[in-house]
Design an enzyme around this catalytic site. Sequence first.
Site, PDB file in Angstrom:
ATOM      1  N   TYR A 137      15.143  81.739  42.935  1.00  0.00           N
ATOM      2  CA  TYR A 137      14.199  81.398  43.996  1.00  0.00           C
ATOM      3  C   TYR A 137      14.650  80.168  44.775  1.00  0.00           C
ATOM      4  O   TYR A 137      14.377  80.055  45.960  1.00  0.00           O
ATOM      5  CB  TYR A 137      12.817  81.103  43.401  1.00  0.00           C
ATOM      6  CG  TYR A 137      11.863  82.267  43.397  1.00  0.00           C
ATOM      7  CD1 TYR A 137      12.180  83.446  42.756  1.00  0.00           C
ATOM      8  CD2 TYR A 137      10.632  82.166  44.036  1.00  0.00           C
ATOM      9  CE1 TYR A 137      11.296  84.505  42.740  1.00  0.00           C
ATOM     10  CE2 TYR A 137       9.739  83.222  44.023  1.00  0.00           C
ATOM     11  CZ  TYR A 137      10.080  84.392  43.378  1.00  0.00           C
ATOM     12  OH  TYR A 137       9.184  85.430  43.367  1.00  0.00           O
ATOM     13  N   ASP A 248       7.820  86.698  38.158  1.00  0.00           N
ATOM     14  CA  ASP A 248       7.133  87.190  39.354  1.00  0.00           C
ATOM     15  C   ASP A 248       6.814  88.669  39.190  1.00  0.00           C
ATOM     16  O   ASP A 248       5.684  89.111  39.412  1.00  0.00           O
ATOM     17  CB  ASP A 248       8.035  86.971  40.585  1.00  0.00           C
ATOM     18  CG  ASP A 248       7.405  87.516  41.856  1.00  0.00           C
ATOM     19  OD1 ASP A 248       6.211  87.254  42.076  1.00  0.00           O
ATOM     20  OD2 ASP A 248       8.110  88.201  42.611  1.00  0.00           O
ATOM     21  N   ASP A 252       2.931  90.622  37.954  1.00  0.00           N
ATOM     22  CA  ASP A 252       2.203  91.634  38.731  1.00  0.00           C
ATOM     23  C   ASP A 252       1.956  92.878  37.879  1.00  0.00           C
ATOM     24  O   ASP A 252       0.885  93.485  37.933  1.00  0.00           O
ATOM     25  CB  ASP A 252       2.996  92.042  39.987  1.00  0.00           C
ATOM     26  CG  ASP A 252       2.617  91.205  41.206  1.00  0.00           C
ATOM     27  OD1 ASP A 252       2.156  90.065  41.020  1.00  0.00           O
ATOM     28  OD2 ASP A 252       2.791  91.694  42.336  1.00  0.00           O
TER      29      ASP A 252
HETATM   30  C1  IPM Z   1       3.608  84.899  43.482  1.00  0.00           C
HETATM   31  C2  IPM Z   1       4.016  85.379  44.848  1.00  0.00           C
HETATM   32  C3  IPM Z   1       5.008  84.390  45.431  1.00  0.00           C
HETATM   33  C4  IPM Z   1       6.221  84.387  44.533  1.00  0.00           C
HETATM   34  C5  IPM Z   1       5.398  84.646  46.898  1.00  0.00           C
HETATM   35  C6  IPM Z   1       4.166  84.688  47.788  1.00  0.00           C
HETATM   36  C7  IPM Z   1       6.371  83.637  47.407  1.00  0.00           C
HETATM   37  O1  IPM Z   1       4.536  86.666  44.769  1.00  0.00           O
HETATM   38  O2  IPM Z   1       3.042  83.802  43.376  1.00  0.00           O
HETATM   39  O3  IPM Z   1       3.854  85.623  42.509  1.00  0.00           O
HETATM   40  O4  IPM Z   1       7.121  85.221  44.685  1.00  0.00           O
HETATM   41  O5  IPM Z   1       6.281  83.546  43.643  1.00  0.00           O
HETATM   42 MG    MG Z   2       4.398  87.560  42.866  1.00  0.00          MG
END
Ligand code: IPM
Ligand code: MG
Length: 358
Positions: A137, A248, A252
């Site tokens: 990142y 990340d 999700d």
């Molecule tokens: C998260 C989001 C962020 C990330 C984006 C919005 C930059 O997906 O907080 O998981 O990738 O970290």
């Molecule tokens: Mg995310």
Amino acid sequence: MAHKIAVLPGDGIGPEITEQAVRVLSALGLDLEFETAPVGGAAVDALGHPLPPSTLDLAKAADAILFGAVGHWKYDGLARELRPEQAILGLRKALGLFANLRPAILYPELANASSLRPEVVSGLDILIVRELTGDIYFGQPRGVRKAPPGPFEGELQGFDTMHYAESEVRRIAQVGFRAAGKRRHRLCSVDKSNVLETSQFWRDIVIDVAREFPDVELTHMYVDNAAMQLVRAPKEFDVIVTGNLFGDILSDEAAMLTGSIGMLPSASLNASNQGLYEPSHGSAPDIAGKNVANPLATILSAAMLLRYSLDAGALADRVEQAVRAVLRQGLRTDDIFEPGMTRVSTSRMGDAVLEALK
Ligand code: IPM
Ligand code: MG
């Protein structure tokens, strides 16, 4: 002395959901000072930058930050450094918020919301500890360049850099072990050490850190397998610790196990327990301003704020119990609605949590 809370509502549904969380925090009899500032697309519109200096200064001076959400398709055409997402990345980096805690809890009342069979997910309670300020990142160099000598020489090539320093791995591993020590004493470190040097190094350091935590059982899993196990047998996990990119993606996935990303809070902490608290979901511009968004993830993020930044664990418990109470009463926003339940608006859900707190 009053605790300073920076409120950064952001875009889309951000303002309406943070409003409800502020109401809840204000009802607890604490001495809190709220100050609001624009962030994300809202800040691009107001001040020409997704994370203006005034907003960053406010965040730095605060004990805790209550963050709504950022992003809207109307900013998709902007240069990367002006996109709303840069606000959250910039805050993480500038405040050193390296430890991201993302719980995925399936509330019994919402067992039917999951796309997985109830027996696979009922009672699910996972904590993902995601490293948040390193990895690919933020790794340099990155960009687009002329490909070096080799099969693609002469072409343009996009590239990013993955790296982790020893101290970065140690501190996030420690957060993972400590969290596991307060839960079911199991930590799974997720990496891709069969392919990546960075991951092999990560694994070696985590194994070394494990010696400080003999009461926690450490296991390791490749990220592809972890993605599979999360849908096959998610209850096998207690705490997962992983890097920024894998975290990340897996967070999700874990959120969807509960069927309702509208319920999931998160905390991003630095070394001095200053924290940024935000719902795990996004800005949902399609339903913004309609008073239909689910404010519970933000209210539960406020509970994490109480627990981690204000050291008010008992009040955090009270807020979490109030949320459970409104679910038991059958109140549901659109995203978690099922036949037989009572459909309520964003503000009505906030009212109900306040009622339940009494
Ligand atoms: C998260 C989001 C962020 C990330 C984006 C919005 C930059 O997906 O907080 O998981 O990738 O970290
Ligand atoms: Mg995310």
